[in-house]
Design a protein around this motif. Structure first.
Motif, PDB file in Angstrom:
ATOM      1  N   VAL A   1       0.862  -1.176   0.000  1.00 40.84           N
ATOM      2  CA  VAL A   1       0.000   0.000   0.000  1.00 40.84           C
ATOM      3  C   VAL A   1       0.901   1.229   0.000  1.00 40.84           C
ATOM      4  O   VAL A   1       1.865   1.292   0.773  1.00 40.84           O
ATOM      5  N   THR A   2       0.580   2.193  -0.864  1.00 41.76           N
ATOM      6  CA  THR A   2       1.421   3.390  -0.987  1.00 41.76           C
ATOM      7  C   THR A   2       0.636   4.643  -0.637  1.00 41.76           C
ATOM      8  O   THR A   2      -0.598   4.643  -0.626  1.00 41.76           O
ATOM      9  N   GLU A   3       1.367   5.716  -0.364  1.00 45.89           N
ATOM     10  CA  GLU A   3       0.780   7.031  -0.174  1.00 45.89           C
ATOM     11  C   GLU A   3       1.703   8.064  -0.787  1.00 45.89           C
ATOM     12  O   GLU A   3       2.915   7.862  -0.901  1.00 45.89           O
TER      13      GLU A   3
ATOM     14  N   SER B   1       6.520   9.295  -3.196  1.00 43.71           N
ATOM     15  CA  SER B   1       5.552   8.422  -2.541  1.00 43.71           C
ATOM     16  C   SER B   1       6.282   7.527  -1.550  1.00 43.71           C
ATOM     17  O   SER B   1       7.519   7.442  -1.556  1.00 43.71           O
ATOM     18  N   ARG B   2       5.516   6.858  -0.725  1.00 46.33           N
ATOM     19  CA  ARG B   2       6.079   5.974   0.303  1.00 46.33           C
ATOM     20  C   ARG B   2       5.343   4.649   0.294  1.00 46.33           C
ATOM     21  O   ARG B   2       4.122   4.607   0.135  1.00 46.33           O
TER      22      ARG B   2
ATOM     23  N   PRO C   1      -5.412  11.840  10.219  1.00 43.73           N
ATOM     24  CA  PRO C   1      -6.704  11.968   9.534  1.00 43.73           C
ATOM     25  C   PRO C   1      -6.594  12.047   8.019  1.00 43.73           C
ATOM     26  O   PRO C   1      -7.606  11.921   7.322  1.00 43.73           O
ATOM     27  N   VAL C   2      -5.379  12.227   7.487  1.00 42.03           N
ATOM     28  CA  VAL C   2      -5.218  12.397   6.044  1.00 42.03           C
ATOM     29  C   VAL C   2      -3.992  11.625   5.567  1.00 42.03           C
ATOM     30  O   VAL C   2      -2.918  11.695   6.183  1.00 42.03           O
ATOM     31  N   ARG C   3      -4.178  10.883   4.480  1.00 43.93           N
ATOM     32  CA  ARG C   3      -3.058  10.308   3.730  1.00 43.93           C
ATOM     33  C   ARG C   3      -3.324  10.591   2.252  1.00 43.93           C
ATOM     34  O   ARG C   3      -4.367  10.204   1.728  1.00 43.93           O
TER      35      ARG C   3
END
Length: 923
Positions: free
Chosen positions: A225-227, A234-235, A290-292
């Motif tokens: 899973v990335t963000e 990205s990570r 709360p945010v990605r």
């Protein structure tokens, strides 16, 4: 050619305008012709890059020793097979134009096999090439663990021919197929492997384990899973290692490799409690942030999106916990575990997210609740025992009902593997029913744990003396049974101090088997116990005074095994802290009905096979409880011990600086001790899996606490990502410890590998992660540096060679009565070596305690040749009644020219190697 032709053509055309036009036409034609010529010539030119002329492949010399590995070690590979390098040619036009020159580049690949060590190994965790860790997802590497029946590698067989390829049985080796060499100077690099080869008994004994952390938003997902972390950046959220495609795969692959008999796992999934007051406590899923941005698989739990979820509290600059695992990751984990052939038990879990400095009313008195407490502290407000307590009133029932909520299965909607709650309340029932429905949507599970260690709730009574939370658990079990069906086993994981009954601390001497209605329920399949019962009472003073329970050293596994059904909690107890400090033990008795097992939390056998009768008003009731003796098996829903000094004294405690529950075991110095954890678990398995184990406990359902889905070594090393990494050092984690070893296990394995079967290592103490024998050598040569470094002695005892750690045994010190002294000289020096190292006759007679005194008169002293300048005495260490001192005095009187003597005093100095205390400065 084009230049000449176009020059002539240009001149002819330009001549129409006269001589000047002819000159200009010739120049223009020459220029155009030059362009055409260059294009033709360049298009036929080839530029070749660097090409490998002679590939020199290193190999193993004849007779090279095969390395032996013990525990977890880093080993360099030895080339045992290779093919010619494969050459890949790539041709491109320079500048990307058809008219540009062709450029040839060459890339080389190697097919080779590296011998690692003598097999059988469990697995290889990491691989390095020229000191840089290799991303194993980008190369083709096949590992052969070195079994006695392993088959030839398919690549080697394809190259050598069918039936012509060696299988290298008994040798662990790795085969690399088309390994790219361009990053290593077009040569095979120096490759090293992190090898895990268990040598103890624990790994093979484990049949069931819990999987945590329970709070990791995508940590249970087998896919990456990335963000997005910034512009063009990205990570990978759940990939923090190079040896697998995701953290989950790396961790579970290693777990299965290390524990070949593993059959069951309990997957822990956590929501968060917000208050210790039952009537005010919300049970909700939480997120770290709360945010990605651009989360490739958006987080969602029970239909709650990230932006609507509770954000866990902050501690020391970061989230106090990881977030609740997304529903998608839980479904993926269940599917992956099943595909691996494991039975899955889903374990909904409550963590208390109550930060430090809160102003919540404390049910136990005062303002402000303790930080990040144990879920077992949830209780009525005010708590039992306090003035105006809600316990034993109608208010207790009302608070319990508020805690549980009124959610039913009908309040959820299910679509595929998505479960969404429409319930208005945030009670405990919503947590449990959500995961029951999610487990069903995922294709079902083998077992389900409806809760654990909610002791502060199960012991609450209403105005009629009933236990309302126990009633709630019974109803919840029925609801879960209706969802999951008869094929799923259900239980509740009671704390070890909770499962066997409730003894109110109000002086009434009452006994209530409060959980018996739950254990007797038709919807409950087993009695669940989170087993953290103490197995020792060791103090540092026991080194010199001895241990009253027969422990020879702190990590005495045999003595711990004897304590599983004896000792504290079975034979005796400490009435208070002062008694514990002074070792004032009170025998467990029952003056009412002659049933001391009623008060013995360790006496599982009697509790299991006996009828239970409550005791109220000083009398035992005639009618037994609903429990039917021996009707259901006992499971250890958790079983564990921290890896800390004296961990077996108090296995239930843990160190976590942010939590009010943080503690070290009784009398512990707080130092890490992996051997303590290993010996504790070995003792439990030896008892419950042994042939003489009492009936009741199912040895296949002993879930060891715990294995982490965050893989080693990323966890615990990456503390910037996971703030609880520091807790691992002395915690209950098995990661990084299974596959490693202890000093005792390594010595025993070395002796076994050399065919020595009469060695005893039970008195060896201490951790030893790994050890390597890299050259051909005798067992003595292999053990000598290890024994010297860890201060381990070897003692001949008849036909047995006993190894023991110096200064680690529980035995009284034996004083040396006479010791010569010289002014301004060091008082003594210790020399350890073989008899032959000192010349002359033996320094020590290795006398057995039985005949030591008898032989003392004939072998009391031996004088060395004068040039050795040492007076050598053979004085039995067991003689401490004056005979030894007399022997020394006689020797010194008869040989005054030797101001030096040797003495073996006490069991600590009787060793298989000679021990000498020598006067320095002899003439």
């Amino acid at each position: 050619m084009a230049t000449i032709l176009l020059q002539a053509a240009g001149a002819a055309l330009g001549s129409v305008f006269g001589p000047v036009g002819a000159v200009l036409g010739r120049a223009a034609g020459a220029l155009a012709g030059s362009v055409v010529d260059r294009s033709i010539i360049n298009g036929m030119t080839t530029i070749s890059g660097a090409r490998l002329g002679d590939a020199r492949i290193p190999g193993a010399d004849e007779g090279t020793a095969i390395t032996r590995a013990y525990g977890t070690v880093r080993i360099g590979g030895t080339l045992i097979w290779a093919t010619r390098f494969e050459e890949e040619v790539r041709v491109e036009r320079q500048g990307g134009k058809a008219s540009g020159p062709r450029v040839e580049t060459f890339r080389y690949y190697a097919n080779f096999a590296l011998g690692i060590c003598e097999g059988e190994i469990a697995c290889v965790r990491r691989v390095w090439a020229d000191g840089r860790e290799i991303d194993l997802t980008g190369v083709e590497m096949r590992l052969h663990p070195g079994t006695d029946d392993q088959l030839p590698d398919p690549l080697i067989e394809a190259k050598q021919g069918a039936g012509k390829a060696p299988a290298y049985r008994g040798l662990a080796y790795a085969v690399f197929e088309r390994f790219p060499l361009d990053g290593y100077g077009n040569r095979i690099p120096v490759i090293q492997f992190e090898v895990l080869r268990p040598v103890g008994r624990l790994e093979r004994a484990i049949r069931a384990v819990t999987i945590i952390p329970g709070s990791s938003e995508h940590g249970y997902d087998s896919s990456v899973v990335t963000e997005k972390t910034g512009a063009g950046a990205s990570r990978l959220i759940n990939r923090n290692v190079f040896h697998a495609s995701s953290d989950w795969r790396a961790s579970i692959d290693e777990l299965q490799a290390l524990c070949p008999n593993l059959k069951r796992v309990a997957l822990v999934v956590s929501w968060f409690g917000t208050d210790l007051r039952a009537g005010h406590c919300r049970i909700v899923p939480g997120v770290e942030t709360p945010v990605r941005d651009d989360e490739s698989r958006p987080w969602s739990v029970s239909g709650i999106a990230r932006g609507s979820a509770m954000v866990v509290s902050r501690n020391d600059g970061g989230p106090a916990y990881g977030g609740t695992p997304s529903d998608a990751s839980v479904v993926a984990a269940i599917a992956d575990l099943k595909a691996r052939g494991l039975k899955v038990y889903l374990y909904p879990f409550v963590m208390m997210d109550i930060p430090a400095g809160n102003a919540l009313p404390n049910p136990y008195g005062g303002a402000g609740q303790p930080a990040y407490p144990w879920r077992g502290r949830i209780t009525s407000y005010p708590a039992p025992g306090l003035p105006d307590s809600a316990d034993q009133t109608a208010a207790a029932r009302a608070q319990v009902e508020a805690f549980c909520g009124a959610t039913d299965a009908g309040d959820f909607s299910v679509s595929g593997t998505s479960v969404t709650s429409a319930a208005a309340d945030e009670g405990y029932r919503r947590l449990v029913l959500h995961y029951a429905l999610l487990a069903d949507a995922a294709g079902g599970v083998d077992g389900f744990i409806i809760g654990s260690e909610l002791r502060g709730l199960t012991q609450l009574r209403d105005g009629a003396g009933a236990f309302p939370f126990v009633e709630q658990l019974i109803g919840l079990a029925g609801d879960v049974r209706a969802i999951l069906g008869a094929g799923t086993k259900l239980t509740y994981g009671a704390d070890w101090s909770e499962y066997f009954g409730y003894h109110p601390a109000d002086g009434s001497s009452e006994v209530h088997y409060n959980l018996d209605p739950l254990w007797a329920s038709a919807d409950i399949d087993a009695v669940g116990i989170d087993n953290y019962m103490p197995l020792s009472d060791w103090r540092d003073g026991d080194f010199s005074a001895g241990n009253p329970d027969g422990f020879a050293l702190a990590e005495d596994a045999d003595a711990m095994r004897a304590m599983v059904a004896s000792g504290e909690g079975y034979d005796w107890y400490y009435a208070d802290d002062a008694d514990r400090r002074d070792r004032v033990r009170t025998t467990i008795t029952d003056g009412l009905s002659g049933k001391p097992w009623v008060y013995r939390y360790k006496d599982i056998a009697n509790w299991w096979e006996q009828a239970h009768r409550n005791r109220v008003g000083g009398a035992e009731q005639t009618m037994p409880t609903a429990w039917v003796p021996a009707s259901k098996p006992v499971w250890f829903t958790e079983l564990g011990c921290p890896a800390i000094d004296k961990g077996a004294n108090q296995p239930n405690v843990f160190t976590d600086p942010k939590s009010s529950e943080t503690a070290v075991p009784y009398f512990s110095n707080g130092a890490r001790c992996d051997a303590m954890q290993r010996r504790f678990l070995e003792a439990q398995y030896a008892f419950w899996q042994g042939p003489d184990a009492p009936e009741g406990v199912d040895p296949d359902h002993m879930f060891v606490w715990t294995w982490d889905a965050r893989p080693a070594p990323a966890f615990p090393e990456n503390t910037d990502l996971w703030s609880d990494g520091g807790n691992w050092q002395t915690g209950h984690w098995l990661n990084g410890r299974l596959g490693a070893s202890t000093a005792a296990d390594v010595i025993a394995a070395i002796l076994a590998d050399h065919g020595f079967e009469v060695g005893d290592t039970r008195l060896v103490s201490g951790d030893l992660g790994g050890y390597v024998q890299s050259e051909q050598a005798s067992a003595r040569d292999v053990l000598e540096p290890l024994m010297a470094a860890l201060q381990i002695d070897a003692v001949e005892d008849g036909a047995t060679l006993r190894f023991r750690s110096r200064m680690k045994q529980a035995s009284a010190a034996r004083p040396i009565s006479v010791l010569a002294d010289i002014d301004r000289q060091p008082r003594f020096e210790e020399i350890r070596g073989h008899d032959s190292d000192f010349g002359g006759e033996a320094i020590l007679d290795h006398l057995n305690p039985v005949n030591a005194y008898e032989r003392a008169t004939t072998r009391s002293r031996r004088v060395m040749p004068a040039n050795d300048r040492v007076l050598r005495l053979s004085v039995p260490g067991v003689m401490h009644d004056g005979a030894a001192a007399s022997a020394v005095e006689d020797a010194l009187r008869d040989a005054p020219q030797y101001p030096v003597f040797a003495f073996a005093g006490g069991d600590r100095h009787r060793a298989g190697r000679c021990h000498c205390i020598r006067r320095r400065g002899a003439r």
